[in-house]
Design a protein around this motif. Structure first.
Motif, PDB file in Angstrom:
ATOM      1  N   GLY A  89      -6.176   1.713  -4.448  1.00 35.83           N
ATOM      2  CA  GLY A  89      -7.462   1.186  -3.994  1.00 35.83           C
ATOM      3  C   GLY A  89      -7.413  -0.299  -3.703  1.00 35.83           C
ATOM      4  O   GLY A  89      -7.937  -0.766  -2.684  1.00 35.83           O
ATOM      5  N   LYS A  90      -6.778  -1.060  -4.577  1.00 31.04           N
ATOM      6  CA  LYS A  90      -6.670  -2.505  -4.372  1.00 31.04           C
ATOM      7  C   LYS A  90      -5.822  -2.834  -3.145  1.00 31.04           C
ATOM      8  O   LYS A  90      -6.168  -3.712  -2.355  1.00 31.04           O
ATOM      9  N   ALA A  95      -7.760  -1.975   0.015  1.00 31.14           N
ATOM     10  CA  ALA A  95      -8.791  -2.980   0.278  1.00 31.14           C
ATOM     11  C   ALA A  95      -8.176  -4.253   0.855  1.00 31.14           C
ATOM     12  O   ALA A  95      -8.747  -4.869   1.764  1.00 31.14           O
ATOM     13  N   ARG A  96      -7.025  -4.646   0.346  1.00 35.46           N
ATOM     14  CA  ARG A  96      -6.339  -5.851   0.846  1.00 35.46           C
ATOM     15  C   ARG A  96      -5.951  -5.674   2.313  1.00 35.46           C
ATOM     16  O   ARG A  96      -6.167  -6.572   3.130  1.00 35.46           O
ATOM     17  N   ASP A 106      -5.823   3.024  -9.095  1.00 32.80           N
ATOM     18  CA  ASP A 106      -6.401   1.685  -9.010  1.00 32.80           C
ATOM     19  C   ASP A 106      -5.567   0.792  -8.088  1.00 32.80           C
ATOM     20  O   ASP A 106      -6.101   0.067  -7.254  1.00 32.80           O
ATOM     21  N   SER A 107      -4.259   0.887  -8.205  1.00 28.89           N
ATOM     22  CA  SER A 107      -3.369   0.091  -7.353  1.00 28.89           C
ATOM     23  C   SER A 107      -3.508   0.482  -5.887  1.00 28.89           C
ATOM     24  O   SER A 107      -3.504  -0.388  -5.007  1.00 28.89           O
ATOM     25  N   TYR A 138       0.834  -1.205   0.000  1.00 30.80           N
ATOM     26  CA  TYR A 138       0.000   0.000   0.000  1.00 30.80           C
ATOM     27  C   TYR A 138       0.869   1.256   0.000  1.00 30.80           C
ATOM     28  O   TYR A 138       0.620   2.196  -0.760  1.00 30.80           O
TER      29      TYR A 138
END
Length: 100
Positions: A66-67, A70-71, A63-64, A26
């Motif tokens: 956000g992913k 979320a992880r 996008d990265s 992140y």
């Protein structure tokens, strides 16, 4: 079989290590987003009205982020659900008191 069922087979230590790794991912994604954002701003100042690669890079970076976010949230939620995060917190508190 759900993703949660698989992850609960891992030990607390393995799941905490996964959170650490995800948090690092992140942080890297946020840094990449910042770089892409600065690149887009610089490009727009130098070439106003000219779309370029930086806009696509910024979209990909967002996008990265956000992913990755979320992880981290999913992994932390698992640790909260089974009490591991509370145990970790209590262990750190005990160690802090011991060292004081």
């Amino acid at each position: 079989m759900s993703a949660n069922a698989v992850s609960y087979r891992k030990t607390q230590f393995e799941r905490i290590q996964a959170v650490i790794a995800a948090a690092k991912d992140y942080a890297e994604a946020r840094e990449a987003f910042a770089v892409a954002s600065k690149g887009l701003a610089r490009s727009r100042r130098q070439n106003p009205g000219n779309p370029d690669q930086y806009a696509d890079e910024l979209d990909e970076a967002a996008d990265s982020v956000g992913k990755a976010q979320a992880r981290v949230a999913d992994l932390v939620a698992e640790l909260v659900a089974d009490g591991s995060l509370e145990i970790l917190s209590e262990s750190i508190a005990c160690e802090t008191k011991r060292l004081s």
